[in-house]
Scaffold this motif. Structure first.
Motif, PDB file in Angstrom:
ATOM      1  N   MET A 169       0.825  -1.203   0.000  1.00 27.25           N
ATOM      2  CA  MET A 169       0.000   0.000   0.000  1.00 27.25           C
ATOM      3  C   MET A 169       0.858   1.251   0.000  1.00 27.25           C
ATOM      4  N   LYS A 170       1.967   1.211   0.737  1.00 30.07           N
ATOM      5  CA  LYS A 170       2.856   2.370   0.783  1.00 30.07           C
ATOM      6  C   LYS A 170       3.428   2.664  -0.606  1.00 30.07           C
ATOM      7  N   VAL A 171       3.828   1.621  -1.318  1.00 29.17           N
ATOM      8  CA  VAL A 171       4.364   1.810  -2.673  1.00 29.17           C
ATOM      9  C   VAL A 171       3.289   2.356  -3.596  1.00 29.17           C
ATOM     10  N   PHE A 172       2.083   1.787  -3.496  1.00 30.86           N
ATOM     11  CA  PHE A 172       1.000   2.240  -4.374  1.00 30.86           C
ATOM     12  C   PHE A 172       0.659   3.709  -4.125  1.00 30.86           C
ATOM     13  N   ILE A 173       0.611   4.118  -2.855  1.00 31.59           N
ATOM     14  CA  ILE A 173       0.255   5.506  -2.551  1.00 31.59           C
ATOM     15  C   ILE A 173       1.355   6.469  -2.989  1.00 31.59           C
ATOM     16  N   THR A 174       2.608   6.103  -2.746  1.00 29.45           N
ATOM     17  CA  THR A 174       3.708   7.007  -3.106  1.00 29.45           C
ATOM     18  C   THR A 174       3.910   7.081  -4.620  1.00 29.45           C
ATOM     19  N   LYS A 175       3.420   6.047  -5.321  1.00 28.16           N
ATOM     20  CA  LYS A 175       3.556   6.046  -6.784  1.00 28.16           C
ATOM     21  C   LYS A 175       2.194   5.873  -7.452  1.00 28.16           C
ATOM     22  N   ALA A 176       1.214   6.585  -6.906  1.00 34.06           N
ATOM     23  CA  ALA A 176      -0.143   6.498  -7.446  1.00 34.06           C
ATOM     24  C   ALA A 176      -0.170   6.878  -8.924  1.00 34.06           C
TER      25      ALA A 176
END
Length: 233
Positions: A169-176
């Motif tokens: 989730m952290k990766v997805f949010i930071t690289k939305a």
């Protein structure tokens, strides 16, 4: 010295695992009385568990579920069951990784060392120091991700994520809205994608999608066939 609990009923394999991990400096707790697995777990308080599936009396998935009621200790499943369903079931019950028997010694030790390093070593310490400096939340499209509690929230609901779900989730949010390859996501989860079953990523993506759906965010993790995923929000 990190303590590893080995729950394996094959005496020869149990001894081999013990010797291999001891050579890396780990303290070993090898279960031999399978009437008292839970008691040994409570007494020894291991830093990591190596857990077989086919065990006397109760199977490994049963113990995985029991351990997760009391602890977030890393659990690595080792099993001859190589079906997708078996791996999915174990991960759904709280296992952190799954190694299919028979396995090369190098694969086994690499996974154990990497799990210890991520949970207690340099990477974990780096993350801890960041958290101590600032209690911040990552935000995207009304979703708030709390790095201290591993919780994701909207204005009306809060859901707790597993360690791997949080990392994704952290990766997805930071690289939305960016396309992320499966290899990039595997590296963020396990550092070395060469030693990870691709199916494990699929399982964690499926679980994360389900939790996002509970928050009212359906179909925001989109599959890019042949490439990877995009967090479209």
């Amino acid at each position: 010295m990190y303590k590893i609990m080995i729950i394996e009923d094959d005496a020869k394999l149990r001894e081999q695992m013990s010797q291999i991990l001891s050579s890396y400096g780990y303290q070993i707790v090898a279960v031999q009385d399978f009437h008292k697995v839970e008691e040994r777990f409570q007494e020894s308080k291991p830093d990591l568990i190596v857990l077989d599936i086919n065990l006397p009396y109760y199977d490994g998935n049963y113990y995985c579920r029991i351990f997760r009621r009391h602890s977030k200790v890393p659990i690595v499943i080792t099993s001859a069951r190589n079906s997708d369903l078996s791996q999915i079931m174990s991960i759904e019950l709280g296992a952190d990784d799954y190694i299919v028997k028979p396995f090369p010694v190098e694969l086994f030790t690499t996974k154990i060392n990497a799990m210890i390093r991520r949970t207690y070593g340099d990477y974990a310490q780096d993350t801890l120091s960041i958290r101590n400096e600032v209690d911040y939340k990552l935000v995207a499209g009304g979703l708030r991700l709390d790095e201290k509690s591993f919780k994701i929230a909207t204005n009306n609901m809060v859901i707790e994520l597993s360690k791997n779900e949080f990392k994704l989730m952290k990766v997805f949010i930071t690289k939305a809205n960016e396309v992320l390859t499966r290899e990039e996501l595997l590296e963020n989860l396990w550092d070395q994608s060469d030693f990870v079953d691709d199916n494990t990523l699929t399982v964690n993506i499926t679980r994360l999608r389900s939790k996002l759906s509970e928050l009212g965010y359906d179909d925001c993790i989109k599959t890019k066939r042949g490439v990877g995923y995009v967090f479209d929000i």
